[in-house]
Design a protein around this motif. Structure first.
Motif, PDB file in Angstrom:
ATOM      1  N   ARG A 153       0.903  -1.285   0.100  1.00 20.24           N
ATOM      2  CA  ARG A 153      -0.051   0.238   0.028  1.00 20.24           C
ATOM      3  C   ARG A 153       0.956   1.342  -0.133  1.00 20.24           C
ATOM      4  O   ARG A 153       0.456   2.248  -0.376  1.00 20.24           O
ATOM      5  CB  ARG A 153      -0.820   0.014   1.367  1.00 20.24           C
ATOM      6  N   SER A 154       1.897   1.084   0.602  1.00 18.06           N
ATOM      7  CA  SER A 154       3.171   2.184   0.481  1.00 18.06           C
ATOM      8  C   SER A 154       3.656   2.294  -0.799  1.00 18.06           C
ATOM      9  O   SER A 154       4.606   3.592  -0.800  1.00 18.06           O
ATOM     10  CB  SER A 154       3.917   2.103   1.709  1.00 18.06           C
ATOM     11  N   GLY A 155       3.586   1.515  -1.659  1.00 19.68           N
ATOM     12  CA  GLY A 155       4.410   1.503  -3.075  1.00 19.68           C
ATOM     13  C   GLY A 155       5.685   0.799  -2.872  1.00 19.68           C
ATOM     14  O   GLY A 155       6.454   1.096  -3.718  1.00 19.68           O
ATOM     15  N   ASN A 156       5.980   0.085  -1.948  1.00 18.24           N
ATOM     16  CA  ASN A 156       7.276  -0.709  -1.903  1.00 18.24           C
ATOM     17  C   ASN A 156       7.171  -1.963  -2.598  1.00 18.24           C
ATOM     18  O   ASN A 156       6.093  -2.745  -2.722  1.00 18.24           O
ATOM     19  CB  ASN A 156       7.565  -0.999  -0.461  1.00 18.24           C
ATOM     20  N   ILE A 157       8.494  -2.526  -2.998  1.00 14.48           N
ATOM     21  CA  ILE A 157       8.545  -3.801  -3.669  1.00 14.48           C
ATOM     22  C   ILE A 157       8.494  -4.761  -2.426  1.00 14.48           C
ATOM     23  O   ILE A 157       9.316  -4.512  -1.381  1.00 14.48           O
ATOM     24  CB  ILE A 157       9.878  -3.886  -4.411  1.00 14.48           C
ATOM     25  N   VAL A 158       7.761  -6.006  -2.680  1.00 18.08           N
ATOM     26  CA  VAL A 158       7.750  -6.928  -1.557  1.00 18.08           C
ATOM     27  C   VAL A 158       8.310  -8.277  -2.317  1.00 18.08           C
ATOM     28  O   VAL A 158       7.818  -8.701  -3.359  1.00 18.08           O
ATOM     29  CB  VAL A 158       6.312  -7.103  -0.932  1.00 18.08           C
ATOM     30  N   LEU A 159       9.047  -8.914  -1.402  1.00 18.23           N
ATOM     31  CA  LEU A 159       9.347 -10.348  -1.857  1.00 18.23           C
ATOM     32  C   LEU A 159       8.276 -11.465  -1.400  1.00 18.23           C
ATOM     33  O   LEU A 159       8.145 -11.368  -0.244  1.00 18.23           O
ATOM     34  CB  LEU A 159      10.697 -10.665  -1.285  1.00 18.23           C
ATOM     35  N   VAL A 160       8.030 -12.081  -2.325  1.00 18.18           N
ATOM     36  CA  VAL A 160       7.177 -13.399  -2.179  1.00 18.18           C
ATOM     37  C   VAL A 160       7.785 -14.488  -2.235  1.00 18.18           C
ATOM     38  O   VAL A 160       7.735 -14.920  -3.624  1.00 18.18           O
ATOM     39  CB  VAL A 160       5.813 -13.092  -2.883  1.00 18.18           C
ATOM     40  N   PHE A 161       7.665 -15.711  -1.478  1.00 19.84           N
ATOM     41  CA  PHE A 161       8.350 -16.558  -1.727  1.00 19.84           C
ATOM     42  C   PHE A 161       7.108 -17.700  -2.142  1.00 19.84           C
ATOM     43  O   PHE A 161       6.197 -17.686  -1.327  1.00 19.84           O
ATOM     44  CB  PHE A 161       9.003 -17.284  -0.306  1.00 19.84           C
ATOM     45  N   ASP A 162       7.537 -18.178  -2.888  1.00 20.64           N
ATOM     46  CA  ASP A 162       6.552 -19.215  -3.568  1.00 20.64           C
ATOM     47  C   ASP A 162       6.498 -20.480  -2.627  1.00 20.64           C
ATOM     48  O   ASP A 162       6.601 -20.274  -1.552  1.00 20.64           O
ATOM     49  CB  ASP A 162       6.869 -19.811  -5.099  1.00 20.64           C
ATOM     50  N   ASP A 163       6.189 -21.744  -2.927  1.00 23.79           N
ATOM     51  CA  ASP A 163       6.360 -22.809  -2.204  1.00 23.79           C
ATOM     52  C   ASP A 163       7.354 -23.639  -2.275  1.00 23.79           C
ATOM     53  O   ASP A 163       7.426 -23.964  -3.364  1.00 23.79           O
ATOM     54  CB  ASP A 163       4.900 -23.611  -2.188  1.00 23.79           C
ATOM     55  N   ALA A 164       8.161 -24.317  -1.326  1.00 28.24           N
ATOM     56  CA  ALA A 164       8.977 -25.188  -1.763  1.00 28.24           C
ATOM     57  C   ALA A 164       8.546 -26.401  -2.499  1.00 28.24           C
ATOM     58  O   ALA A 164       9.367 -27.046  -3.168  1.00 28.24           O
ATOM     59  CB  ALA A 164       9.585 -25.702  -0.399  1.00 28.24           C
ATOM     60  N   GLU A 165       7.489 -26.830  -2.487  1.00 24.54           N
ATOM     61  CA  GLU A 165       6.864 -27.868  -3.092  1.00 24.54           C
ATOM     62  C   GLU A 165       6.442 -27.550  -4.365  1.00 24.54           C
ATOM     63  O   GLU A 165       5.803 -28.433  -5.154  1.00 24.54           O
ATOM     64  CB  GLU A 165       5.474 -28.461  -2.262  1.00 24.54           C
ATOM     65  N   ARG A 166       6.422 -26.094  -4.824  1.00 22.29           N
ATOM     66  CA  ARG A 166       5.706 -25.677  -6.243  1.00 22.29           C
ATOM     67  C   ARG A 166       7.243 -25.442  -6.929  1.00 22.29           C
ATOM     68  O   ARG A 166       7.782 -25.894  -7.341  1.00 22.29           O
ATOM     69  CB  ARG A 166       5.132 -24.719  -5.989  1.00 22.29           C
ATOM     70  N   GLU A 167       7.391 -24.143  -7.065  1.00 27.04           N
ATOM     71  CA  GLU A 167       8.661 -23.507  -7.998  1.00 27.04           C
ATOM     72  C   GLU A 167      10.057 -23.027  -6.971  1.00 27.04           C
ATOM     73  O   GLU A 167      10.989 -23.199  -7.107  1.00 27.04           O
ATOM     74  CB  GLU A 167       8.295 -22.309  -8.680  1.00 27.04           C
ATOM     75  N   ALA A 168       9.333 -23.089  -5.574  1.00 25.23           N
ATOM     76  CA  ALA A 168      10.721 -22.790  -4.595  1.00 25.23           C
ATOM     77  C   ALA A 168      11.519 -21.538  -5.137  1.00 25.23           C
ATOM     78  O   ALA A 168      12.496 -21.709  -5.051  1.00 25.23           O
ATOM     79  CB  ALA A 168      11.404 -23.774  -4.338  1.00 25.23           C
ATOM     80  N   GLU A 169      10.581 -20.443  -5.499  1.00 26.11           N
ATOM     81  CA  GLU A 169      11.401 -19.270  -5.963  1.00 26.11           C
ATOM     82  C   GLU A 169      10.656 -18.231  -5.120  1.00 26.11           C
ATOM     83  O   GLU A 169       9.819 -18.238  -4.523  1.00 26.11           O
ATOM     84  CB  GLU A 169      11.072 -19.138  -7.563  1.00 26.11           C
ATOM     85  N   THR A 170      11.552 -17.003  -5.292  1.00 25.23           N
ATOM     86  CA  THR A 170      11.060 -15.810  -4.646  1.00 25.23           C
ATOM     87  C   THR A 170      10.582 -14.715  -5.804  1.00 25.23           C
ATOM     88  O   THR A 170      11.280 -14.595  -6.742  1.00 25.23           O
ATOM     89  CB  THR A 170      12.083 -15.048  -3.877  1.00 25.23           C
TER      90      THR A 170
END
Length: 94
Positions: A15-32
């Motif tokens: 909401r403040s306009g910042n970039i957020v890192l979102v980790f997928d799932d280790a059982e899926r792509e396991a990427e951020t």
């Protein structure tokens, strides 16, 4: 920090306009993934995403918007070009 607090913190950052890192799932792509709210996206955000997030930038659109803009699905583009670029047949999901 628990998951609920992490989510609340991430939502405040978005909401403040910042970039957020979102980790997928280790059982899926396991990427951020790097995420920014579209209404706050600036040329600086695009530069950071281009440089630090692997170069692929995606935007979520409501289906009505995509239809009004006559945007095809990426899989349709791949299928129409697969005869010229056979490697696209391996990239298109089923």
């Amino acid at each position: 920090m628990d998951k609920k607090k992490n989510l609340e913190r991430a939502m405040r950052s978005l909401r403040s306009g910042n970039i957020v890192l979102v980790f997928d799932d280790a059982e899926r792509e396991a990427e951020t993934d790097m995420v920014v709210a579209a209404e706050h996206c600036t040329p600086h955000h695009v530069k950071v995403l281009r440089k630090e997030a692997g170069g692929l930038i995606c935007a979520a659109l409501h289906p009505r918007v995509a239809k009004a803009l006559e945007l095809p699905f990426l899989t349709d583009i791949y299928q129409s070009a697969v005869h010229r670029y056979p490697v696209l047949g391996d990239l298109a999901p089923t």
